[in-house]
Design a protein around this motif. Structure first.
Motif, mmCIF file in Angstrom:
data_model
loop_
_atom_site.group_PDB
_atom_site.id
_atom_site.type_symbol
_atom_site.label_atom_id
_atom_site.label_comp_id
_atom_site.label_asym_id
_atom_site.label_seq_id
_atom_site.Cartn_x
_atom_site.Cartn_y
_atom_site.Cartn_z
ATOM 1 N N GLN A 69 0.801 -1.217 0.000
ATOM 2 C CA GLN A 69 0.000 0.000 0.000
ATOM 3 C C GLN A 69 0.832 1.264 0.000
ATOM 4 O O GLN A 69 0.352 2.312 -0.338
ATOM 5 C CB GLN A 69 -0.812 0.019 1.300
ATOM 6 N N HIS A 70 2.072 1.165 0.490
ATOM 7 C CA HIS A 70 2.800 2.387 0.777
ATOM 8 C C HIS A 70 4.141 2.394 0.107
ATOM 9 O O HIS A 70 4.781 1.379 -0.018
ATOM 10 C CB HIS A 70 3.005 2.507 2.279
ATOM 11 N N SER A 71 4.538 3.582 -0.253
ATOM 12 C CA SER A 71 5.924 3.677 -0.634
ATOM 13 C C SER A 71 6.611 4.413 0.499
ATOM 14 O O SER A 71 6.031 5.320 1.100
ATOM 15 C CB SER A 71 6.040 4.443 -1.947
ATOM 16 N N TYR A 72 7.790 3.954 0.799
ATOM 17 C CA TYR A 72 8.544 4.590 1.874
ATOM 18 C C TYR A 72 9.587 5.500 1.267
ATOM 19 O O TYR A 72 10.177 5.172 0.242
ATOM 20 C CB TYR A 72 9.179 3.519 2.758
ATOM 21 N N THR A 73 9.809 6.629 1.894
ATOM 22 C CA THR A 73 10.818 7.540 1.376
ATOM 23 C C THR A 73 12.193 6.970 1.688
ATOM 24 O O THR A 73 12.336 6.149 2.611
ATOM 25 C CB THR A 73 10.711 8.924 2.043
ATOM 26 N N PRO A 74 13.219 7.401 0.959
ATOM 27 C CA PRO A 74 14.573 6.945 1.295
ATOM 28 C C PRO A 74 14.915 7.234 2.758
ATOM 29 O O PRO A 74 15.600 6.443 3.404
ATOM 30 C CB PRO A 74 15.459 7.763 0.350
ATOM 31 N N ALA A 75 14.403 8.351 3.295
ATOM 32 C CA ALA A 75 14.689 8.681 4.703
ATOM 33 C C ALA A 75 14.051 7.656 5.637
ATOM 34 O O ALA A 75 14.646 7.272 6.649
ATOM 35 C CB ALA A 75 14.191 10.089 5.028
ATOM 36 N N ASP A 76 12.844 7.184 5.303
ATOM 37 C CA ASP A 76 12.201 6.140 6.111
ATOM 38 C C ASP A 76 13.057 4.875 6.121
ATOM 39 O O ASP A 76 13.262 4.246 7.154
ATOM 40 C CB ASP A 76 10.820 5.767 5.541
ATOM 41 N N VAL A 77 13.536 4.515 4.919
ATOM 42 C CA VAL A 77 14.327 3.291 4.801
ATOM 43 C C VAL A 77 15.633 3.424 5.593
ATOM 44 O O VAL A 77 16.058 2.494 6.281
ATOM 45 C CB VAL A 77 14.599 2.955 3.312
ATOM 46 N N GLU A 78 16.245 4.628 5.525
ATOM 47 C CA GLU A 78 17.452 4.895 6.322
ATOM 48 C C GLU A 78 17.159 4.727 7.810
ATOM 49 O O GLU A 78 17.939 4.125 8.546
ATOM 50 C CB GLU A 78 17.902 6.347 6.120
ATOM 51 N N ASP A 79 16.039 5.298 8.251
ATOM 52 C CA ASP A 79 15.666 5.173 9.663
ATOM 53 C C ASP A 79 15.468 3.709 10.035
ATOM 54 O O ASP A 79 15.889 3.268 11.100
ATOM 55 C CB ASP A 79 14.362 5.932 9.951
#
Ligand code: HEC
Ligand code: HEC
Length: 256
Positions: A22-32
């Motif tokens: 359902q969601h795309s995660y931002t690169p910052a989310d993935v980094e976190d």
């Protein structure tokens, strides 16, 4: 973030579709997510997620979980009767860890990536580099910067490469040096051990305890930029690959 959390809760209550689809995660989310993974999971699963036999978190190889929602569940509740512990993460935090795990496979295989020679990297580290003026490996070198003796057991090759090329990219909790300057103008840099309302205690580069009453200090605080220089201009691509290969092999005192 709250919006996302709300959507996640909504998605999981409806449970019509797999959670992450359902969601795309931002690169910052993935980094976190990567940061949470490094702090909580690598001790058992290893930096590449493949230390536990039959489980390879970075390649989607599991014994029991199937969907991303299952993984979120396992992260939060653990697996009773096994060492896999429950974690105090909310749904969003667990989801960005999963997003990070999904991203691992992608950044592992880089077309045309050079294969490093660890022995050559070790020779470069020991004879040509200035690394030991700040770092320590197996008791050799300075205590000013994090000890690298086990760095290969807690960081992935891509993370080591990033530290070398772009040291400011991630502030590593606990490893930023602390600096105190006395009224007489003497500056001491080291690892912060403790500070309270009246005093500051540091472990200096030689491993000595330095304690100052705050009233004697003109300035004190964590240094803003990493003292580590970038090696982007100093290492040829092959030398970089060799050095990363050497650092990856550092897995503690007992390791060869
Ligand atoms: C104290 C050690 C330990 C820690 C910390 C730990 N795990 Fe585990 N984990 C295990 C073990 C052992 C298993 C295998 C359990 C079994 O026998 O099926 C496991 C299983 C799993 C599984 C299920 C794999 C499958 O086969 O179905 C996932 C997913 C997982 N861990 C993710 C994580 C994540 C993400 C973290 C960090 C938030 C984490 N683990 C932290 C020890 C740990
Ligand atoms: C002037 C001091 C200095 C020099 C020289 C230096 N480093 Fe660092 N390095 C640091 C500090 C301080 C940190 C902690 C990170 C921060 O400040 O955010 C660090 C961080 C690192 C990390 C990340 C550690 C982690 O926990 O992930 C690696 C890997 C590393 N250095 C390797 C090297 C290597 C290899 C060399 C030589 C090519 C080198 N460093 C040279 C000071 C230095």
């Amino acid at each position: 973030m709250w919006q996302k959390l709300y959507l996640l809760i909504l998605a999981s209550t409806l449970s019509l579709v797999p959670l992450l689809a359902q969601h795309s995660y931002t690169p910052a989310d993935v980094e976190d997510g990567g940061r949470l993974f490094r702090n909580t999971c690598t001790l058992c699963h290893g930096p590449d997620g493949n230390f536990i036999p039959g489980v390879d978190l970075g390649h989607g190889i599991f014994k029991r979980v199937v969907t991303d929602a299952d993984i979120v569940n396992v992260i939060r509740t653990g697996i009773p009767g096994t060492p896999m512990p429950p974690n105090n993460f909310n749904e969003f935090q667990a989801s960005i860890i999963v997003a990070y795990l999904r991203s691992m496979a992608a950044d592992k295989v880089r077309p045309g990536a050079l294969v490093g020679d660890g022995a050559r990297g070790k020779a470069w580290y020991q004879t040509k580099s200035d690394c030991a003026t700040c770092h320590r490996v197996k008791g050799v070198g300075s205590r000013q910067a994090p000890d690298l003796t086990e760095i290969g057991a807690i960081r992935r090759a891509t993370e080591l490469e990033r530290s070398l090329l772009d040291p400011d990219a991630e502030v590593l909790a606990g490893s930023r040096p602390f600096q105190a300057t006395t009224r007489a103008g003497v500056t001491v840099t080291g690892t912060l051990l403790n500070q309270d309302a009246f005093s500051v205690q540091l472990l200096d580069a030689d491993g000595r305890l330095a304690s100052f009453p705050k009233s004697d200090l003109r300035a004190y605080g964590f240094v803003a930029k990493s003292p580590m220089p970038s090696y982007r201009e100093k290492l040829k691509p092959q030398e970089l690959a060799d050095l990363v290969s050497y650092l990856s092999s550092l897995k503690g005192l007992d390791a060869p």
